[in-house]
Design a protein around this motif. Structure first.
Motif, PDB file in Angstrom:
ATOM      1  N   TYR A 356       0.852  -1.182   0.000  1.00 32.30           N
ATOM      2  CA  TYR A 356       0.000   0.000   0.000  1.00 32.30           C
ATOM      3  C   TYR A 356       0.893   1.239   0.000  1.00 32.30           C
ATOM      4  O   TYR A 356       1.630   1.484   0.954  1.00 32.30           O
ATOM      5  N   GLY A 359      -0.891   7.596  -0.926  1.00 30.74           N
ATOM      6  CA  GLY A 359      -1.506   8.242  -2.078  1.00 30.74           C
ATOM      7  C   GLY A 359      -2.651   7.423  -2.607  1.00 30.74           C
ATOM      8  O   GLY A 359      -3.382   6.780  -1.851  1.00 30.74           O
ATOM      9  N   GLY A 360      -2.811   7.421  -3.932  1.00 33.17           N
ATOM     10  CA  GLY A 360      -3.920   6.715  -4.554  1.00 33.17           C
ATOM     11  C   GLY A 360      -3.503   6.077  -5.861  1.00 33.17           C
ATOM     12  O   GLY A 360      -2.351   5.647  -6.016  1.00 33.17           O
ATOM     13  N   GLU A 361      -4.429   6.064  -6.827  1.00 36.83           N
ATOM     14  CA  GLU A 361      -4.147   5.413  -8.105  1.00 36.83           C
ATOM     15  C   GLU A 361      -2.987   6.088  -8.840  1.00 36.83           C
ATOM     16  O   GLU A 361      -2.159   5.411  -9.453  1.00 36.83           O
ATOM     17  N   GLU A 363      -0.315   7.511  -7.687  1.00 38.47           N
ATOM     18  CA  GLU A 363       0.963   7.068  -7.128  1.00 38.47           C
ATOM     19  C   GLU A 363       1.242   5.610  -7.466  1.00 38.47           C
ATOM     20  O   GLU A 363       2.382   5.232  -7.776  1.00 38.47           O
ATOM     21  N   ALA A 364       0.206   4.785  -7.406  1.00 35.43           N
ATOM     22  CA  ALA A 364       0.375   3.377  -7.744  1.00 35.43           C
ATOM     23  C   ALA A 364       0.806   3.212  -9.196  1.00 35.43           C
ATOM     24  O   ALA A 364       1.717   2.427  -9.505  1.00 35.43           O
ATOM     25  N   ASN A 411      -4.559   2.549  -4.017  1.00 33.59           N
ATOM     26  CA  ASN A 411      -3.118   2.640  -3.741  1.00 33.59           C
ATOM     27  C   ASN A 411      -2.476   1.284  -3.502  1.00 33.59           C
ATOM     28  O   ASN A 411      -1.296   1.188  -3.165  1.00 33.59           O
TER      29      ASN A 411
END
Length: 436
Positions: A356, A359-361, A363-364, A411
């Motif tokens: 994990y 951040g979110g999508e 950053e992923a 994330n």
């Protein structure tokens, strides 16, 4: 079993095949040793050290009476199953040798091979579930499994109820009692560790809850998807499961070059699934079975190497400032529910884990797009390291509210560590994290 069937292949040779030893004196041979030759007699195949690939659709009967007897077994008119080779939708030498060897890892009564992990799961469900029945399952499940239960079987009057991975005995009891008010509980289906969160299910608690909730002659089978840790690091049959399911595409195949599934467990249940497989034709093909026989010879070596690599990589990732948490079974909090399950059920932490990021999508995706050694691809358990974004890929079809409830967040990155040099992988992940 192969040792009883191969003399049907030989035409002029009618001697019985040599039995494969499983012991030397009182010393029990390990599965990793038995993978080299168990279930195959070279003298029945011109002395070939390895089994040939039997690319044939049908097999010649010695006489009409033999043909009748084989069909009596495969159609269930006579107990005991097929006593010889008939047709490649039912059985074949490569598949039978494979099934013999698959059963060894969990000391199972019997095993079946399938064309994919999902065909194994679908055949299992079709065998035991009827309209009006209820499936009790752990959550989350692999997205295709959840889709099959919730969206496809529901069209035929089958309902479901689930409990979160890691649930206590009391929570499992309550779920089963609720299911009993909805209809006949046909199957208890588990996945541990869960895909993609890596959460463990307490198989022993599930078995105890089942025993308390049903009469002895009405126990629904317990089946568990053991793909993430099996067959080396987890053996659910020893904890009370009746059937253990595998995507053989993953660790058993281990080279990202085939698709197959497997089922091992209690013989009476396996025979029921075999009958369904014979009817709908979900057996794996001879070439795939042959490739799996090759892969099983190095299964322990590959899994152990990948497991050591994962431990080193996760130790690096855990302390990185851009990482929110690492869902790795080697880092479970001592005294926690998950640690208790792990200590009772598992012999290793595996090489697939959830990462994990902070951040979110965005950053992923930045992390995934910056990888240079690890490949951006779904699947797991191969010799190469793979990484993907489950919420946007494998579990995209799962409703957003259910994904959120199950911890499948934007994330989340699922990583399967391979057998590369661990320091090289750490350098790759460190570089990719710079882009986050």
């Amino acid at each position: 079993m192969t040792n009883e069937n191969e003399n049907e292949l030989s035409g002029t040779q009618k001697r019985r095949p040599k039995q494969s030893p499983t012991k030397i004196g009182n010393h029990q041979l390990s599965p990793s040793t038995l993978m080299m030759g168990y279930g195959f007699d070279p003298e029945l195949s011109e002395g070939s050290l390895k089994p040939p690939i039997f690319l044939t659709s049908t097999f010649v009967f010695e006489n009409a009476a033999a043909g009748k007897r084989f069909f009596e077994g495969v159609t269930g008119k006579r107990p005991g199953g097929a006593e010889g080779l008939i047709y490649s939708r039912f059985n074949g030498p490569n598949q039978e040798i494979l099934e013999d060897r698959l059963s060894l890892w969990e000391d199972a009564d019997d095993a079946l091979s399938f064309s994919s992990g999902m065909s194994a799961i679908a055949t299992l469900l079709l065998t035991f579930v009827r309209p009006g029945d209820v499936v009790v399952h752990s959550g989350p499940l692999y997205a295709a499994t959840e889709t099959l239960i919730a969206k496809i079987l529901s069209q035929f009057g089958v309902s479901w109820v689930d409990f979160p991975s890691g649930s206590t005995r009391e929570e499992i009891d309550a779920t089963i009692e609720r299911a009993k008010t909805m209809g006949r509980v046909a199957l208890i289906y588990l996945e541990s560790p869960a895909n993609p969160t890596n959460q463990l299910v307490d198989v022993e608690a599930v078995a105890a809850a089942r025993k308390a909730a049903f009469k002895p002659d009405e126990l629904p089978p317990i089946a568990m998807d053991n793909t993430f840790l099996g067959p080396l690091w987890a053996k659910p049959l020893a904890q009370g499961a009746d059937l253990s399911i595998y995507s053989l595409t993953k660790y058993a195949g281990g080279h990202s070059d085939l698709v197959a599934g497997g089922l091992v467990g209690r013989k009476d249940l396996i025979n029921q699934v075999r009958s369904m497989r014979n009817t709908i034709g979900t057996i794996c093909d001879p070439n795939t079975a042959w490739m799996l026989l090759r892969s099983l010879e190095t299964l322990e070596l590959r899994m152990e190497k990948a497991g050591r690599n994962a431990e080193k990589v996760c130790a690096f990732l855990r302390d990185h400032p851009k990482v929110e948490k690492v869902g790795y079974l080697g880092f479970l909090e001592e005294g926690s529910r998950q640690a208790d399950i792990y200590n009772r059920h598992c012999t290793g932490a595996g090489s697939t884990f959830s990462l994990y990021l902070k951040g979110g999508e965005k950053e992923a995706f930045a992390f995934l797009d910056s990888l240079q050694i690890a490949h951006l691809a779904v699947s797991l358990g191969g010799t190469e390291t793979l990484a993907s974004a489950p919420a946007a890929m494998t579990h995209l079809s799962v409703p957003d509210d259910r994904k959120a409830a199950l911890g499948i967040t934007p994330n989340l990155v699922r990583i399967s560590i391979g057998v590369e040099n661990a320091d090289d992988l750490i350098a790759d992940f460190a570089n990719a994290l710079e882009a986050v």
